[in-house]
Structures are given as C-alpha cells and as structure tokens.
Write an enzyme that holds these catalytic residues in place. Structure first.
Site, PDB file in Angstrom:
ATOM      1  N   MET A   1       0.835  -1.203   0.000  1.00 10.18           N
ATOM      2  CA  MET A   1       0.000   0.000   0.000  1.00 10.18           C
ATOM      3  C   MET A   1       0.870   1.254   0.000  1.00 10.18           C
ATOM      4  O   MET A   1       0.395   2.349   0.323  1.00 10.18           O
ATOM      5  CB  MET A   1      -0.947  -0.013   1.198  1.00 10.18           C
ATOM      6  CG  MET A   1      -1.910  -1.198   1.129  1.00 10.18           C
ATOM      7  SD  MET A   1      -3.421  -0.963   2.054  1.00 10.18           S
ATOM      8  CE  MET A   1      -2.791  -0.818   3.700  1.00 10.18           C
ATOM      9  N   GLY A   2       2.141   1.095  -0.356  1.00  5.58           N
ATOM     10  CA  GLY A   2       3.010   2.263  -0.467  1.00  5.58           C
ATOM     11  C   GLY A   2       3.517   2.765   0.872  1.00  5.58           C
ATOM     12  O   GLY A   2       3.494   2.042   1.862  1.00  5.58           O
TER      13      GLY A   2
ATOM     14  N   ARG B   1       2.643   2.970   9.182  1.00  6.86           N
ATOM     15  CA  ARG B   1       1.903   3.741  10.190  1.00  6.86           C
ATOM     16  C   ARG B   1       2.820   4.361  11.248  1.00  6.86           C
ATOM     17  O   ARG B   1       2.402   5.268  11.961  1.00  6.86           O
ATOM     18  CB  ARG B   1       0.858   2.863  10.879  1.00  6.86           C
ATOM     19  CG  ARG B   1      -0.315   2.509   9.969  1.00  6.86           C
ATOM     20  CD  ARG B   1      -1.398   1.762  10.730  1.00  6.86           C
ATOM     21  NE  ARG B   1      -2.578   1.527   9.908  1.00  6.86           N
ATOM     22  CZ  ARG B   1      -2.733   0.454   9.128  1.00  6.86           C
ATOM     23  NH1 ARG B   1      -1.793  -0.459   9.067  1.00  6.86           N
ATOM     24  NH2 ARG B   1      -3.832   0.314   8.411  1.00  6.86           N
TER      25      ARG B   1
ATOM     26  N   GLY C   1      11.368  -2.666   5.165  1.00  2.95           N
ATOM     27  CA  GLY C   1      10.681  -3.967   5.212  1.00  2.95           C
ATOM     28  C   GLY C   1      10.123  -4.325   3.839  1.00  2.95           C
ATOM     29  O   GLY C   1      10.264  -5.461   3.362  1.00  2.95           O
ATOM     30  N   HIS C   2       9.483  -3.349   3.184  1.00  5.45           N
ATOM     31  CA  HIS C   2       8.967  -3.583   1.826  1.00  5.45           C
ATOM     32  C   HIS C   2      10.129  -3.830   0.850  1.00  5.45           C
ATOM     33  O   HIS C   2      10.051  -4.702  -0.010  1.00  5.45           O
ATOM     34  CB  HIS C   2       8.197  -2.354   1.319  1.00  5.45           C
ATOM     35  CG  HIS C   2       7.001  -1.982   2.130  1.00  5.45           C
ATOM     36  ND1 HIS C   2       6.896  -0.787   2.796  1.00  5.45           N
ATOM     37  CD2 HIS C   2       5.843  -2.649   2.383  1.00  5.45           C
ATOM     38  CE1 HIS C   2       5.727  -0.724   3.408  1.00  5.45           C
ATOM     39  NE2 HIS C   2       5.072  -1.833   3.187  1.00  5.45           N
TER      40      HIS C   2
ATOM     41  N   LEU D   1       6.631   3.270   1.410  1.00  3.64           N
ATOM     42  CA  LEU D   1       7.555   2.135   1.519  1.00  3.64           C
ATOM     43  C   LEU D   1       8.662   2.393   2.532  1.00  3.64           C
ATOM     44  O   LEU D   1       9.096   3.530   2.722  1.00  3.64           O
ATOM     45  CB  LEU D   1       8.161   1.839   0.145  1.00  3.64           C
ATOM     46  CG  LEU D   1       7.150   1.479  -0.945  1.00  3.64           C
ATOM     47  CD1 LEU D   1       7.886   1.141  -2.245  1.00  3.64           C
ATOM     48  CD2 LEU D   1       6.250   0.322  -0.540  1.00  3.64           C
ATOM     49  N   HIS D   2       9.100   1.316   3.160  1.00  2.00           N
ATOM     50  CA  HIS D   2      10.192   1.360   4.130  1.00  2.00           C
ATOM     51  C   HIS D   2      11.082   0.138   3.868  1.00  2.00           C
ATOM     52  O   HIS D   2      10.754  -0.700   3.003  1.00  2.00           O
ATOM     53  CB  HIS D   2       9.622   1.391   5.554  1.00  2.00           C
ATOM     54  CG  HIS D   2       8.669   0.268   5.857  1.00  2.00           C
ATOM     55  ND1 HIS D   2       9.051  -1.062   5.852  1.00  2.00           N
ATOM     56  CD2 HIS D   2       7.337   0.269   6.147  1.00  2.00           C
ATOM     57  CE1 HIS D   2       8.014  -1.820   6.150  1.00  2.00           C
ATOM     58  NE2 HIS D   2       6.951  -1.046   6.314  1.00  2.00           N
TER      59      HIS D   2
END
Ligand code: AMP
Length: 282
Positions: A30-31, A189, A36-37, A33-34
């Site tokens: 869902m964008g 989040r 982890g993605h 991005l960090h």
C-alpha cells in the site's frame, strides 16, 4: 523500472514475459515504503526473473475510515526506492482499474475471520482477499512475497490461494519482519507517531521478547496479563495480547511445553494501531 497504471498495459507486458518462460514475482503493498517492503522486493528480484511491486491503498480493507484518510502516501519517494532496489515493474492503478465494479465476492475464511485481526477489524480480511484476488488475476505471479509481520494475513492469503484453482501454482513466500534498531517493526503507520510515542512504541517488541523469555508450560493467563500491563505502562492501549498455535493461530491457554507458539500483539498508541508478532520456538 516500468510503471503501469492500467490493467491492459501491465497485462500485455507480463504476458510477453511469461511467453518467454520468465518467472514473475509479485510484492503487493500500500506504499509509504520502508526497508521492510524493500527487503521483499530484493528477495523477489533475486528469486524470480521479473519483479513486480504494486502500490494501491485498498479502500475495502479499511474498517476505519479515518485510518484510510490518514494512511501515509509518499509516491515519489516510493518510486525512487523501488528503482534503487532493482524492481522491474511498478503497478500503480487507481480504484477504477482495481474495482471497475464494486467487489462482491465473499471469501470463506472460516475461523480465521473470527480471530485477532479478523474480529478486531470486521471486513478487513474480506477486503484483503478482494484486492489480492484481483491483483493475482491481473499479474498472474509464479511467486508472491509477504511479510511475517502480518502473520494472520499470510494465513489468509494462503487460504485465498487454496480456494481458487487458478491460483494453485502461486508460491507464497513469507519473509522475516524487518525492525528498527530498538526492535519496533517497521510499518508505514509508524510515521504517524509523535517523537514521544515513537520512543515508547518499542514496548511492543520488548513485550514479545518478554513473552518468549518467560513462557513456561502450564496456564499462560498470568503471563499474558503481565504482558498487557507492560504495554499499558508504556502508554499503549492493548487490543489483544495472545499466545497461539503457530500452525492454526488458535489461542493456547495451557501450554504443553512443546507446541510451537506465536506471540501476537495489537495495541493503540494514541490513534495509531500497531501490530507485531514473534514466533516462540522452543
Ligand atoms: P503494507 O504496505 O503495509 O500492506 O505491506 C505490504 C507487505 O509488506 C505485506 O506483505 C507486509 O506484511 C509487508 N511488510 C510490512 N511491514 C514489514 C516489515 N517490517 N518487515 C517485513 N515485511 C513487512
């Protein structure tokens, strides 16, 4: 990196690649991005010939409208991060491309929908299935990559694959949770936390580790109460704190000392709801 916004365009590109017998790997996001993605993209790129990432903030999986409105959106930065990570294709559809008609399919997720994220967020997993179903049908991946951070979601996606004969050959890869230095699981989040809240937020991981280090065979209720108190002391309002069978996700009240368990936490810090988990292998 190719960027496609329309279903017809990405499909014709990927059909050509599949015709050349190239394997297609897919990471839905869902964008915002960090790392982890990005780790998922890197693993996907290493394991498959064509790595595809989608960014789509799926409205149907948000049970809380405010959460949807406040969901962080950082598309320019996301594109840069994906290009740097070696992602081959970004699918960036709008809502009409994903849902030309409102999604109406109901997915039989059984008891998974009654536990944890299922009961705490009514309709959430139906929404996850709607979007993943549509994305799988468009991308037709050979392999897909999800984060263990969303432990229950991984089980739901496996169920979606099992439910649809067209998805039988999709291999679901579940990858480790990437954490900040203090243990906080990376999450889009997290950017909504104030500096003070962010500092306190590492209590979730610390509590998971506490559960892992202090678990003993027998009744687990006192340990779970301790854990909830630790979260409360750090400023969280716990939603659930649980120890479950790692294979079924069913909560375990009395542990035999052998059954592999996963510790699961969801808790609110102010308006922001965070989740995390840790597998407790003995
Ligand atoms: P999201 O954009 O939050 O829906 O997440 C997209 C994918 O990234 C999902 O498979 C998540 O489980 C995964 N993901 C999110 N946070 C992390 C993390 N900290 N480490 C690894 N994977 C993650």
């Amino acid at each position: 990196m190719w960027i496609f916004k329309r279903v017809v365009d990405i499909q014709s590109y990927l059909q050509h690649k599949a015709g050349l017998k190239l394997s297609i790997g897919f990471v839905p996001t869902m964008g915002a991005l960090h790392p982890g993605h990005i780790r998922l993209i890197e693993i996907c790129s290493a394991k498959t010939d064509v790595s595809v990432c989608s960014i789509f903030v799926n409205p149907t999986q948000f049970n809380d409208k405010k959460d949807l409105e406040k969901y962080p959106r950082t598309i320019e930065k996301d594109i840069q991060m994906l290009a740097n990570a070696g992602c081959d294709v970004l699918f960036l559809p709008d809502t009409r491309e994903i849902y030309p008609q409102p999604a109406t399919t109901h997915y039989n997720l059984g008891y998974l929908e009654q536990l944890f994220e299922g009961s705490a967020r009514p309709g959430h997993f139906q929404g996850v299935c709607q979007v993943v179903d549509r994305l799988f049908a468009i991308i037709k991946p050979d392999e897909t990559f999800f984060g263990q951070k969303d432990f229950q979601q991984c089980m739901v996606v496996q169920r979606l694959i099992d439910l649809n004969p067209a998805f039988q050959n999709i291999k679901l890869n579940i990858e480790d949770t990437i954490r900040e230095a203090d243990g906080l699981a990376m999450s889009s989040r997290n950017s909504r936390l104030t500096t003070q809240q962010r500092q306190a937020a590492s209590a979730i991981y610390k509590t998971l580790v506490y559960l892992k280090e202090n678990i003993k065979p027998g009744n687990l209720n006192a340990l779970l109460d301790d854990a909830a108190q630790q979260l409360t002391a750090a400023g969280f309002v716990p939603d659930y704190v649980a120890l479950s069978n790692v294979g079924t996700l069913q909560p375990v009240e009395t542990w035999d000392g052998k059954t592999p368990l996963v510790a699961l936490i969801a808790a609110f810090m102010g308006e922001v709801r965070l989740i995390d988990n840790l597998v407790i292998t003995d």
